[in-house]
Motif scaffolding. Structure first.
Motif, PDB file in Angstrom:
ATOM      1  N   GLU A   3      32.742  90.498 -29.163  1.00 45.03           N
ATOM      2  CA  GLU A   3      33.386  91.489 -28.447  1.00 45.03           C
ATOM      3  C   GLU A   3      32.204  92.441 -28.148  1.00 45.03           C
ATOM      4  O   GLU A   3      32.088  92.945 -26.877  1.00 45.03           O
ATOM      5  CB  GLU A   3      34.543  92.042 -28.817  1.00 45.03           C
ATOM      6  CG  GLU A   3      35.321  93.229 -28.209  1.00 45.03           C
ATOM      7  CD  GLU A   3      36.401  93.674 -28.840  1.00 45.03           C
ATOM      8  OE1 GLU A   3      36.688  95.001 -28.858  1.00 45.03           O
ATOM      9  OE2 GLU A   3      37.456  93.009 -29.673  1.00 45.03           O
ATOM     10  N   LEU A   4      31.595  92.819 -29.162  1.00 46.22           N
ATOM     11  CA  LEU A   4      30.349  93.897 -28.933  1.00 46.22           C
ATOM     12  C   LEU A   4      29.628  93.259 -28.099  1.00 46.22           C
ATOM     13  O   LEU A   4      28.680  94.060 -27.210  1.00 46.22           O
ATOM     14  CB  LEU A   4      30.002  94.435 -30.258  1.00 46.22           C
ATOM     15  CG  LEU A   4      30.684  95.301 -31.303  1.00 46.22           C
ATOM     16  CD1 LEU A   4      30.356  95.392 -32.538  1.00 46.22           C
ATOM     17  CD2 LEU A   4      31.029  96.332 -30.191  1.00 46.22           C
ATOM     18  N   ARG A   5      29.073  92.067 -28.202  1.00 40.87           N
ATOM     19  CA  ARG A   5      27.893  91.467 -27.345  1.00 40.87           C
ATOM     20  C   ARG A   5      28.343  91.338 -25.767  1.00 40.87           C
ATOM     21  O   ARG A   5      27.470  91.600 -25.045  1.00 40.87           O
ATOM     22  CB  ARG A   5      27.560  90.063 -27.836  1.00 40.87           C
ATOM     23  CG  ARG A   5      26.665  89.995 -29.118  1.00 40.87           C
ATOM     24  CD  ARG A   5      26.398  88.609 -29.358  1.00 40.87           C
ATOM     25  NE  ARG A   5      25.448  88.849 -30.467  1.00 40.87           N
ATOM     26  CZ  ARG A   5      25.258  87.901 -31.400  1.00 40.87           C
ATOM     27  NH1 ARG A   5      26.060  86.813 -31.444  1.00 40.87           N
ATOM     28  NH2 ARG A   5      24.419  88.058 -32.518  1.00 40.87           N
ATOM     29  N   ARG A   6      29.832  91.053 -25.572  1.00 46.83           N
ATOM     30  CA  ARG A   6      30.111  91.096 -24.145  1.00 46.83           C
ATOM     31  C   ARG A   6      30.109  92.356 -23.638  1.00 46.83           C
ATOM     32  O   ARG A   6      29.816  92.702 -22.781  1.00 46.83           O
ATOM     33  CB  ARG A   6      31.626  90.774 -24.406  1.00 46.83           C
ATOM     34  CG  ARG A   6      31.696  89.105 -24.344  1.00 46.83           C
ATOM     35  CD  ARG A   6      33.134  88.797 -24.184  1.00 46.83           C
ATOM     36  NE  ARG A   6      34.223  89.105 -24.973  1.00 46.83           N
ATOM     37  CZ  ARG A   6      34.494  88.473 -26.156  1.00 46.83           C
ATOM     38  NH1 ARG A   6      33.922  87.709 -26.438  1.00 46.83           N
ATOM     39  NH2 ARG A   6      35.528  88.938 -27.005  1.00 46.83           N
ATOM     40  N   ALA A   7      30.629  93.504 -24.519  1.00 48.69           N
ATOM     41  CA  ALA A   7      30.614  94.770 -24.044  1.00 48.69           C
ATOM     42  C   ALA A   7      28.943  95.251 -23.747  1.00 48.69           C
ATOM     43  O   ALA A   7      28.891  96.050 -22.630  1.00 48.69           O
ATOM     44  CB  ALA A   7      31.060  95.662 -25.052  1.00 48.69           C
ATOM     45  N   ASN A   8      28.127  94.753 -24.494  1.00 47.62           N
ATOM     46  CA  ASN A   8      26.768  95.270 -24.128  1.00 47.62           C
ATOM     47  C   ASN A   8      26.114  94.609 -22.882  1.00 47.62           C
ATOM     48  O   ASN A   8      25.416  95.017 -22.168  1.00 47.62           O
ATOM     49  CB  ASN A   8      25.801  94.659 -25.312  1.00 47.62           C
ATOM     50  CG  ASN A   8      25.619  95.628 -26.453  1.00 47.62           C
ATOM     51  OD1 ASN A   8      26.075  96.608 -26.480  1.00 47.62           O
ATOM     52  ND2 ASN A   8      25.174  95.227 -27.678  1.00 47.62           N
ATOM     53  N   GLU A   9      26.778  93.202 -22.573  1.00 51.71           N
ATOM     54  CA  GLU A   9      26.191  92.472 -21.373  1.00 51.71           C
ATOM     55  C   GLU A   9      26.762  93.500 -20.484  1.00 51.71           C
ATOM     56  O   GLU A   9      26.192  93.510 -19.288  1.00 51.71           O
ATOM     57  CB  GLU A   9      26.706  91.272 -21.231  1.00 51.71           C
ATOM     58  CG  GLU A   9      25.921  90.219 -22.438  1.00 51.71           C
ATOM     59  CD  GLU A   9      24.535  90.257 -21.951  1.00 51.71           C
ATOM     60  OE1 GLU A   9      23.996  90.289 -20.886  1.00 51.71           O
ATOM     61  OE2 GLU A   9      23.532  90.386 -22.897  1.00 51.71           O
ATOM     62  N   ILE A  10      28.168  93.703 -20.304  1.00 51.48           N
ATOM     63  CA  ILE A  10      28.691  94.637 -19.350  1.00 51.48           C
ATOM     64  C   ILE A  10      27.889  95.795 -18.979  1.00 51.48           C
ATOM     65  O   ILE A  10      27.632  96.191 -18.033  1.00 51.48           O
ATOM     66  CB  ILE A  10      30.347  94.912 -19.575  1.00 51.48           C
ATOM     67  CG1 ILE A  10      30.813  93.590 -19.336  1.00 51.48           C
ATOM     68  CG2 ILE A  10      30.723  96.004 -18.637  1.00 51.48           C
ATOM     69  CD1 ILE A  10      32.462  93.668 -20.145  1.00 51.48           C
TER      70      ILE A  10
END
Length: 105
Positions: free
Chosen positions: A81-88
């Protein structure tokens, strides 16, 4: 398709196996599993795995306890989830940086 057994059922099956092994020291784990599993209507391997996990959970054997396994799963989900948020956030910051670099009209 695999059956799902309640934790209570698994605990009782493991208790039966533990009691059988404690009552007859000459009986091997595999012999006891082969005796008990059919009586409970479960696969030998299922009972064996439950018993092995029981040994890990109670400290009788090295390995990851059920609680540790659940914590690792939770942490893996959180990391994803944190990786997805970082990409966004990276995409958004690149977009806004490009907007700031454009000359005003």
């Amino acid at each position: 398709m695999s059956k799902r057994y309640s934790q209570d059922f698994k605990d009782r099956a493991v208790r039966l196996l533990s009691d059988r092994l404690a009552a007859d020291r000459s009986c091997s784990q595999w012999q006891a599993v082969r005796e008990i599993a059919p009586k409970l209507g479960i696969a030998n391997e299922s009972l064996r795995r439950w018993y092995e996990q029981h040994l890990v959970n109670t400290g009788g054997r090295q390995g990851m306890t059920r609680e540790e396994h659940e914590e690792v799963k939770r942490l893996k989900r959180e990391v994803a989830e944190l990786r997805r948020a970082n990409e966004i956030l990276k995409t958004a910051s690149a977009f806004f940086a490009a907007e700031l670099d454009r000359p005003a009209r």
